[in-house]
Design a protein around this motif. Structure first.
Motif, mmCIF file in Angstrom:
data_model
loop_
_atom_site.group_PDB
_atom_site.id
_atom_site.type_symbol
_atom_site.label_atom_id
_atom_site.label_comp_id
_atom_site.label_asym_id
_atom_site.label_seq_id
_atom_site.Cartn_x
_atom_site.Cartn_y
_atom_site.Cartn_z
ATOM 1 N N GLU A 286 0.696 -1.227 0.047
ATOM 2 C CA GLU A 286 -0.136 -0.065 -0.205
ATOM 3 C C GLU A 286 0.886 1.343 -0.019
ATOM 4 O O GLU A 286 0.474 2.262 0.071
ATOM 5 C CB GLU A 286 -1.113 0.048 1.179
ATOM 6 C CG GLU A 286 -2.002 -0.980 1.225
ATOM 7 C CD GLU A 286 -2.857 -0.886 2.480
ATOM 8 O OE1 GLU A 286 -3.082 -0.067 3.097
ATOM 9 O OE2 GLU A 286 -3.664 -2.080 2.857
ATOM 10 N N MET A 287 2.011 1.036 -0.341
ATOM 11 C CA MET A 287 3.008 2.067 -0.085
ATOM 12 C C MET A 287 3.727 2.498 -1.258
ATOM 13 O O MET A 287 4.026 1.212 -2.140
ATOM 14 C CB MET A 287 4.003 2.061 0.929
ATOM 15 C CG MET A 287 3.522 1.777 2.214
ATOM 16 S SD MET A 287 2.772 3.273 3.109
ATOM 17 C CE MET A 287 4.022 3.757 3.931
ATOM 18 N N ILE A 288 4.466 3.407 -1.804
ATOM 19 C CA ILE A 288 5.186 3.627 -3.026
ATOM 20 C C ILE A 288 6.567 4.318 -2.452
ATOM 21 O O ILE A 288 6.782 4.748 -1.578
ATOM 22 C CB ILE A 288 4.659 4.641 -3.994
ATOM 23 C CG1 ILE A 288 5.818 4.538 -5.242
ATOM 24 C CG2 ILE A 288 4.518 6.004 -3.461
ATOM 25 C CD1 ILE A 288 5.629 3.388 -5.954
ATOM 26 N N ARG A 289 7.656 3.363 -2.973
ATOM 27 C CA ARG A 289 8.919 3.918 -2.750
ATOM 28 C C ARG A 289 9.723 4.814 -3.640
ATOM 29 O O ARG A 289 9.488 4.630 -4.711
ATOM 30 C CB ARG A 289 9.806 2.352 -2.529
ATOM 31 C CG ARG A 289 11.213 2.631 -1.839
ATOM 32 C CD ARG A 289 12.085 1.387 -1.615
ATOM 33 N NE ARG A 289 13.477 1.721 -1.341
ATOM 34 C CZ ARG A 289 14.354 1.184 -1.969
ATOM 35 N NH1 ARG A 289 14.590 0.982 -3.256
ATOM 36 N NH2 ARG A 289 15.752 1.367 -1.271
ATOM 37 N N ILE A 290 10.389 5.714 -2.770
ATOM 38 C CA ILE A 290 11.002 6.829 -3.418
ATOM 39 C C ILE A 290 12.570 6.453 -3.353
ATOM 40 O O ILE A 290 12.767 6.315 -1.923
ATOM 41 C CB ILE A 290 10.819 8.004 -3.083
ATOM 42 C CG1 ILE A 290 9.130 8.544 -2.896
ATOM 43 C CG2 ILE A 290 11.255 9.031 -3.871
ATOM 44 C CD1 ILE A 290 8.477 8.231 -4.273
ATOM 45 N N VAL A 291 13.313 6.291 -4.272
ATOM 46 C CA VAL A 291 14.808 5.985 -4.079
ATOM 47 C C VAL A 291 15.534 6.900 -4.580
ATOM 48 O O VAL A 291 15.524 7.636 -5.511
ATOM 49 C CB VAL A 291 14.949 4.790 -4.381
ATOM 50 C CG1 VAL A 291 15.211 4.794 -6.101
ATOM 51 C CG2 VAL A 291 16.426 4.254 -4.081
ATOM 52 N N ARG A 292 16.862 7.370 -3.503
ATOM 53 C CA ARG A 292 17.781 8.155 -4.118
ATOM 54 C C ARG A 292 19.046 7.252 -4.286
ATOM 55 O O ARG A 292 19.587 6.862 -3.338
ATOM 56 C CB ARG A 292 18.349 8.969 -2.931
ATOM 57 C CG ARG A 292 19.276 10.225 -3.519
ATOM 58 C CD ARG A 292 19.924 10.938 -2.097
ATOM 59 N NE ARG A 292 20.784 10.140 -1.417
ATOM 60 C CZ ARG A 292 20.946 10.187 -0.186
ATOM 61 N NH1 ARG A 292 20.192 10.922 0.567
ATOM 62 N NH2 ARG A 292 21.662 9.353 0.409
#
Length: 98
Positions: A22-28
């Motif tokens: 139910e989440m979205i991952r943002i990656v650096r």
């Protein structure tokens, strides 16, 4: 039959613990490039955001992801994230959780 453990993640905006799906991952990345990670497996520093347009709007207004990922983000990235989350939410409402 054994119940499977559901991995939980914490939303960096709302502070809620939710299932990873139910989440979205943002990656650096190490190079400082920030991107949306639909698979949840890209290498780099990650932050989770709920698939909720209001939560993304709150992150955009407060520049929360800028602080969490320690890199300045353009409004175009926030717009892309908002559009992606809006699309994913609409898909879930149409087809249900997959």
């Amino acid at each position: 039959m054994k119940k499977r453990k559901i991995p939980l993640r914490k939303c960096v905006v709302s502070g809620e613990m939710k299932p990873k799906k139910e989440m979205i991952r943002i990656v650096r990345s190490k190079e400082g490039i920030v991107s949306i990670d639909p698979s949840g497996k890209m290498p780099g520093r990650g932050a989770y955001v709920s698939i909720e347009p209001t939560v993304v709007k709150k992150a955009w207004d407060g520049k929360i992801l800028d602080r969490i990922l320690e890199v300045p983000l353009e409004d175009t990235f926030y717009q892309e994230l908002y559009d992606y989350v809006d699309h994913q939410k609409a898909r879930r409402e149409l087809f249900g959780n997959e």
